[in-house]
Design a protein around this motif. Structure first.
Motif, PDB file in Angstrom:
ATOM      1  N   ALA A   1     -19.642  42.500  56.018  1.00  0.00           N
ATOM      2  CA  ALA A   1     -19.294  42.826  57.305  1.00  0.00           C
ATOM      3  C   ALA A   1     -18.202  41.643  57.723  1.00  0.00           C
ATOM      4  O   ALA A   1     -18.875  40.271  57.932  1.00  0.00           O
ATOM      5  CB  ALA A   1     -20.167  43.098  58.433  1.00  0.00           C
ATOM      6  N   ARG A   2     -17.028  41.768  58.129  1.00  0.00           N
ATOM      7  CA  ARG A   2     -16.110  40.693  58.403  1.00  0.00           C
ATOM      8  C   ARG A   2     -15.006  41.078  59.243  1.00  0.00           C
ATOM      9  O   ARG A   2     -14.619  41.986  59.320  1.00  0.00           O
ATOM     10  CB  ARG A   2     -15.572  40.163  57.031  1.00  0.00           C
ATOM     11  N   ILE A   3     -14.712  40.048  60.407  1.00  0.00           N
ATOM     12  CA  ILE A   3     -13.674  40.324  61.187  1.00  0.00           C
ATOM     13  C   ILE A   3     -12.943  38.999  61.192  1.00  0.00           C
ATOM     14  O   ILE A   3     -13.406  37.936  61.312  1.00  0.00           O
ATOM     15  CB  ILE A   3     -14.025  40.526  62.556  1.00  0.00           C
ATOM     16  N   ILE A   4     -11.359  39.005  61.110  1.00  0.00           N
ATOM     17  CA  ILE A   4     -10.763  37.984  61.189  1.00  0.00           C
ATOM     18  C   ILE A   4      -9.680  38.516  62.306  1.00  0.00           C
ATOM     19  O   ILE A   4      -8.846  39.286  62.002  1.00  0.00           O
ATOM     20  CB  ILE A   4     -10.002  37.408  59.785  1.00  0.00           C
ATOM     21  N   ALA A   5      -9.164  37.571  63.157  1.00  0.00           N
ATOM     22  CA  ALA A   5      -8.335  37.892  64.307  1.00  0.00           C
ATOM     23  C   ALA A   5      -7.393  36.770  64.494  1.00  0.00           C
ATOM     24  O   ALA A   5      -7.980  35.791  64.855  1.00  0.00           O
ATOM     25  CB  ALA A   5      -8.872  38.692  65.424  1.00  0.00           C
ATOM     26  N   LYS A   6      -6.241  36.846  64.887  1.00  0.00           N
ATOM     27  CA  LYS A   6      -5.316  35.742  65.237  1.00  0.00           C
ATOM     28  C   LYS A   6      -4.406  36.287  66.551  1.00  0.00           C
ATOM     29  O   LYS A   6      -3.970  37.262  66.431  1.00  0.00           O
ATOM     30  CB  LYS A   6      -4.222  35.568  64.223  1.00  0.00           C
ATOM     31  N   MET A   7      -4.761  35.301  67.431  1.00  0.00           N
ATOM     32  CA  MET A   7      -4.039  35.647  68.816  1.00  0.00           C
ATOM     33  C   MET A   7      -3.550  34.297  69.621  1.00  0.00           C
ATOM     34  O   MET A   7      -3.926  33.330  69.196  1.00  0.00           O
ATOM     35  CB  MET A   7      -4.885  36.687  69.468  1.00  0.00           C
ATOM     36  N   ASN A   8      -2.987  34.774  70.688  1.00  0.00           N
ATOM     37  CA  ASN A   8      -2.747  33.238  71.473  1.00  0.00           C
ATOM     38  C   ASN A   8      -3.649  33.090  72.507  1.00  0.00           C
ATOM     39  O   ASN A   8      -3.905  31.906  72.975  1.00  0.00           O
ATOM     40  CB  ASN A   8      -1.405  33.888  72.214  1.00  0.00           C
ATOM     41  N   ALA A   9      -4.489  34.226  72.843  1.00  0.00           N
ATOM     42  CA  ALA A   9      -5.759  33.769  73.931  1.00  0.00           C
ATOM     43  C   ALA A   9      -6.587  35.088  73.731  1.00  0.00           C
ATOM     44  O   ALA A   9      -6.274  36.188  73.537  1.00  0.00           O
ATOM     45  CB  ALA A   9      -4.724  33.882  75.229  1.00  0.00           C
ATOM     46  N   LEU A  10      -7.809  34.645  74.517  1.00  0.00           N
ATOM     47  CA  LEU A  10      -8.946  35.522  74.582  1.00  0.00           C
ATOM     48  C   LEU A  10      -9.713  35.227  75.787  1.00  0.00           C
ATOM     49  O   LEU A  10     -10.248  34.294  75.919  1.00  0.00           O
ATOM     50  CB  LEU A  10      -9.782  35.568  73.103  1.00  0.00           C
ATOM     51  N   ASN A  11      -9.901  36.555  76.442  1.00  0.00           N
ATOM     52  CA  ASN A  11     -10.913  36.227  77.569  1.00  0.00           C
ATOM     53  C   ASN A  11     -11.402  37.495  78.009  1.00  0.00           C
ATOM     54  O   ASN A  11     -11.926  37.707  79.063  1.00  0.00           O
ATOM     55  CB  ASN A  11     -10.247  35.697  78.713  1.00  0.00           C
ATOM     56  N   GLU A  12     -11.196  38.792  77.335  1.00  0.00           N
ATOM     57  CA  GLU A  12     -11.594  40.204  77.877  1.00  0.00           C
ATOM     58  C   GLU A  12     -13.055  40.122  77.862  1.00  0.00           C
ATOM     59  O   GLU A  12     -13.624  40.035  76.587  1.00  0.00           O
ATOM     60  CB  GLU A  12     -10.883  41.132  77.069  1.00  0.00           C
ATOM     61  N   PRO A  13     -13.779  40.332  78.862  1.00  0.00           N
ATOM     62  CA  PRO A  13     -15.434  40.201  78.853  1.00  0.00           C
ATOM     63  C   PRO A  13     -15.939  41.229  77.838  1.00  0.00           C
ATOM     64  O   PRO A  13     -16.911  40.860  77.040  1.00  0.00           O
ATOM     65  CB  PRO A  13     -15.804  40.468  80.253  1.00  0.00           C
ATOM     66  N   GLN A  14     -15.472  42.493  77.804  1.00  0.00           N
ATOM     67  CA  GLN A  14     -16.266  43.409  76.926  1.00  0.00           C
ATOM     68  C   GLN A  14     -16.149  43.138  75.517  1.00  0.00           C
ATOM     69  O   GLN A  14     -16.947  43.260  74.590  1.00  0.00           O
ATOM     70  CB  GLN A  14     -15.637  44.761  77.208  1.00  0.00           C
ATOM     71  N   VAL A  15     -14.739  42.778  74.988  1.00  0.00           N
ATOM     72  CA  VAL A  15     -14.490  42.136  73.649  1.00  0.00           C
ATOM     73  C   VAL A  15     -15.299  40.977  73.348  1.00  0.00           C
ATOM     74  O   VAL A  15     -16.134  41.000  72.367  1.00  0.00           O
ATOM     75  CB  VAL A  15     -12.876  41.979  73.577  1.00  0.00           C
ATOM     76  N   MET A  16     -15.400  40.036  74.111  1.00  0.00           N
ATOM     77  CA  MET A  16     -16.419  38.814  73.954  1.00  0.00           C
ATOM     78  C   MET A  16     -17.773  39.110  73.882  1.00  0.00           C
ATOM     79  O   MET A  16     -18.560  38.598  72.957  1.00  0.00           O
ATOM     80  CB  MET A  16     -16.028  37.885  74.968  1.00  0.00           C
ATOM     81  N   ARG A  17     -18.152  39.993  74.462  1.00  0.00           N
ATOM     82  CA  ARG A  17     -19.660  40.681  74.636  1.00  0.00           C
ATOM     83  C   ARG A  17     -19.928  41.262  73.120  1.00  0.00           C
ATOM     84  O   ARG A  17     -20.773  41.042  72.713  1.00  0.00           O
ATOM     85  CB  ARG A  17     -20.199  41.493  75.674  1.00  0.00           C
ATOM     86  N   THR A  18     -18.939  42.067  72.907  1.00  0.00           N
ATOM     87  CA  THR A  18     -19.048  42.834  71.504  1.00  0.00           C
ATOM     88  C   THR A  18     -18.835  41.852  70.415  1.00  0.00           C
ATOM     89  O   THR A  18     -19.672  42.305  69.334  1.00  0.00           O
ATOM     90  CB  THR A  18     -18.142  43.981  71.525  1.00  0.00           C
ATOM     91  N   LEU A  19     -18.267  40.991  70.410  1.00  0.00           N
ATOM     92  CA  LEU A  19     -18.053  40.012  69.353  1.00  0.00           C
ATOM     93  C   LEU A  19     -19.605  39.171  69.184  1.00  0.00           C
ATOM     94  O   LEU A  19     -19.937  38.971  68.232  1.00  0.00           O
ATOM     95  CB  LEU A  19     -16.876  38.889  69.666  1.00  0.00           C
TER      96      LEU A  19
END
Length: 711
Positions: free
Chosen positions: A557-575
């Motif tokens: 199980a693997r996730i790689i993501a590239k972006m400029n910024a990250l702060n969405e609460p539900q995405v962070m909790r799921t991560l």
């Protein structure tokens, strides 16, 4: 979640932020603990320290180091105009607290503390590092104490002939109250003694430098003896300002600059015409609420207090400056100095073959463009040929930022004149481009283009171009989707992906999206694309949760993501939940990241890094392993709350396996191997610059791309 003690322990990080053990009292939701999250504003502010580090890196060419210094200053301006202004708004009107739990007042206090450190570091870099090194290299920025008598005479004549005629000094008295000071303008506060021709007793005067005046003056070689000798306009004003006040004694002249709120707020539900409402707001943008005051460090404290009082600013909002109050103006020197040895080596962008018949090329198979290594020309060629091709019936495009004199606009206008049905979604609220986009919309409408201002309440940030072409008895759609704007200038300095495709499913999805934006269509079911604000957020969450299922079943199980910024609460909790489930997660986040990696029992399996190099990292790529059948999306959206929930965005899959593998290698694996320009985010919120370990060879992701794609 680890079964450690439920007691809370408090520690102090190196930035003075209090962090709390992530284990909460029994009964609380552990993943909502504020200690698990970093503050977005403070994280964004810290990005500028990483930019400044490039200016301090001796391996970077000297004039490029100067640019990095200026970029850190420009970024700081925008930070106060937008992020700090937003915090003031939140403090005044109240908003729900972010996941980190910090109140706006606390954030503002820490912003000022951290900014003071950044400003000190910026001017130390300029005065002690960059300026001396430039002087040694033959590029001199001369202070008043360095002027020769000949240079002084020339500058005095320059002041009298070029500067003095456009100045309007204002003496402060009951008939002349403190003037309005334009956002980010150069001003001089002058301390006077004596009486003028009317018998008025002088005390203070304000001299405003019109924006028409160049802030950097290049001395003629015959006068200076050096090919590249420069003087600040602020130095010229300070030296000769006494000539504006004949008969009076000038006791001191001190430059200052105020930064104001630049966030335009238009209640779209209450206005009948968004364009007219924005024009009204733009008229007053330069005089909104003051956010900070930059002033010469030599200015007497009573005068500083007077300025703070007039700008209604607290004492911690003033920043004493040891140098020019607007360092980013020095960036002009980069273009004025023709010294290739002091700049990055030029590179030849890779040119796509077969673009003279662009429709045949795309019909043959999907085309992936990786900017700036690949030329942006094929995208321009698509719109150009579409404008002239008699078989093309319609063109539809989104425009967020295009740049001045955009070729895209000219081709769209020509297409309309050639009888094509042209629809353009212009986002009027693209920050700092509002005025340009209003003018752009007017030009397009005058040419017969149907202009749509997006969707009420949602910025249109998606990057889409659709061409409808008749081929025999059928209509075929050709599409360009991108992670960056339709801006030829930024395509040379931002890393972005673009996809040219005639895939029926993708092109039909794009067609439906344009219909939705231009009409009043209901939510639509898309076959291939993910769309904000409807399916992109849910699609990301679902794919993270799918990796959790794989991990629970003992599969990779693997996730790689590239972006400029990250702060969405539900995405962070799921991560966090995915990390606890055993999913390996690598995040490449250029700027603000509110997720805290490496917390025992919570984010042990999450690693976060930031890359700062020659090009601005801008592409967004999401890769989900899916037990050997990976999903890979490129997108216009960061994992920010605004992008996922309050904007029109697109995430588009790379369906061709070879192209998907290219994206994986070039934008993900390559960047995870970087040990030259990479910074690792630690649990306490600090970033540490990585370096090769032992016999490990140095690897620069951007350098590798230049060598492999442009070599």
């Amino acid at each position: 979640m680890s079964a450690r003690s439920n007691s809370r322990r408090t520690t102090k990080s190196t930035r003075g932020q209090t962090t709390v053990d992530p284990i909460l009292d029994a009964g609380a939701d552990p993943l909502r603990n504020p200690a698990l999250y970093l503050n977005r504003e403070l994280s964004q502010l810290d990005f500028n320290f990483r930019v400044l580090a490039q200016a301090q890196d001796e391996s970077v060419p000297l004039l490029e180091r100067l640019k990095y210094l200026c970029i850190s200053c420009t970024n700081l301006d925008e930070f106060f105009e937008i992020r700090a202004a937003t915090m003031h708004h939140a403090q005044d009107f109240g908003v729900p607290l972010p996941p980190d739990g910090l109140t706006p007042a606390t954030v503002l206090k820490r912003i000022h503390e951290r900014t003071a450190q950044l400003v000190e570091a910026q001017y130390s870099c300029w005065n002690r590092v960059i300026r001396p090194a430039m002087s040694e290299a033959g590029v001199r920025v001369l202070g008043r104490d360095q002027w020769t008598s000949r240079q002084t005479r020339w500058l005095r004549a320059y002041f009298r002939d070029e500067v003095m005629p456009v100045l309007s000094p204002l003496g402060l008295d009951p008939a002349h109250p403190f003037p309005k000071i334009l956002n980010k303008s150069l001003n001089i506060v002058v301390v006077l003694k004596g009486k003028d021709a009317f018998g008025r007793v002088g005390h203070l005067a304000i001299v405003r430098a019109p924006r028409s005046l160049p802030r950097i003056i290049q001395l003629p070689e015959r006068i200076s003896g050096g090919e590249y000798d420069f003087v600040f306009l602020s130095s010229v004003l300070s030296e000769f300002v006494h000539e504006l006040f004949p008969g009076m004694d000038v006791k001191g002249a001190y430059q200052f600059r105020v930064t104001r709120n630049s966030e335009l707020i238009v209640d779209e539900e209450e206005v009948e015409n968004l364009a007219l409402a924005l024009r009204d707001e733009l008229a007053g943008r330069g005089y909104l609420r003051a956010m900070r005051l930059e002033i010469s460090a030599k200015c007497p404290k009573p005068i500083v207090r007077t300025l703070l009082q007039n700008f209604d600013l607290p004492e911690n909002a003033v920043y004493p400056i040891d140098g020019p109050v607007n360092l980013n103006r020095i960036s002009q020197i980069f273009d004025l100095v023709q010294r290739p040895d002091l700049k990055f080596p030029t590179f030849q962008q890779r040119m796509l073959q077969g673009t003279d018949a662009i429709f045949d090329l795309i019909a043959h198979g999907d085309v992936l463009l990786h900017h700036p290594f690949d030329s942006f020309a094929p995208v321009l060629e698509l719109i150009k040929q579409a404008a002239e091709d008699p078989n093309v019936l319609a063109i539809k495009q989104t425009l967020y930022r295009t740049g001045k004199d955009s070729a895209f606009v000219e081709h769209l206008i020509q297409a309309a004149r050639n009888g094509k049905d042209v629809t353009v979604v212009v986002e009027l609220r693209a920050r700092f481009d509002e005025e340009a986009n209003l003018g752009l919309a007017d030009r397009l409408q005058e040419a017969g283009v149907q202009v749509v201002y997006g969707v009420v309440g949602y910025k249109t940030h998606a990057k889409m171009l659709l061409v409808v072409r008749r081929e025999g008895r059928k209509l075929r759609r050709y599409v360009h989707l991108g992670t960056g704007n339709y801006h030829a200038g930024t395509a040379r300095v931002y890393t972005d992906f673009g996809l040219l495709t005639a895939d029926p499913d993708i092109s039909n999805d794009v067609h439906l999206l344009f219909q939705q934006m231009s009409g009043l269509a209901p939510a639509i079911a898309l076959k291939r694309l993910l769309q904000s604000p409807f399916t992109l957020h849910a699609g990301v969450i679902a794919r993270i949760e799918r990796e959790m299922v794989h991990a629970a079943a003992g599969r990779p199980a693997r996730i790689i993501a590239k972006m400029n910024a990250l702060n969405e609460p539900q995405v962070m909790r799921t991560l966090y939940r995915a990390s606890q489930a055993g999913v390996e997660i690598d995040l490449i986040v250029r700027g603000a990241c509110a997720l805290r990696p490496g917390v025992p029992g919570v984010s042990d399996n999450i690693r976060v890094r930031s890359i700062v190099g020659r090009f601005l990292e801008h592409h967004r790529v999401y890769w989900f392993g899916n037990d050997g059948a990976p999903d890979l999306f490129c997108a216009s959206a960061d994992w920010l709350e605004r992008n996922l929930l309050r904007r029109v965005e697109t995430g588009f899959p790379i369906l061709d396996p070879d192209l998907a593998q290219r994206v994986r290698i070039e934008a993900l694996d390559n960047y995870l191997a970087d040990n030259v320009n990479a910074w690792e985010l630690r649990e306490d919120g600090t970033y540490v610059k990585l370096a090769p370990k032992g016999d490990e060879p140095p690897h620069s992701a951007q350098g590798w791309l230049l060598a492999h794609l442009c070599g």
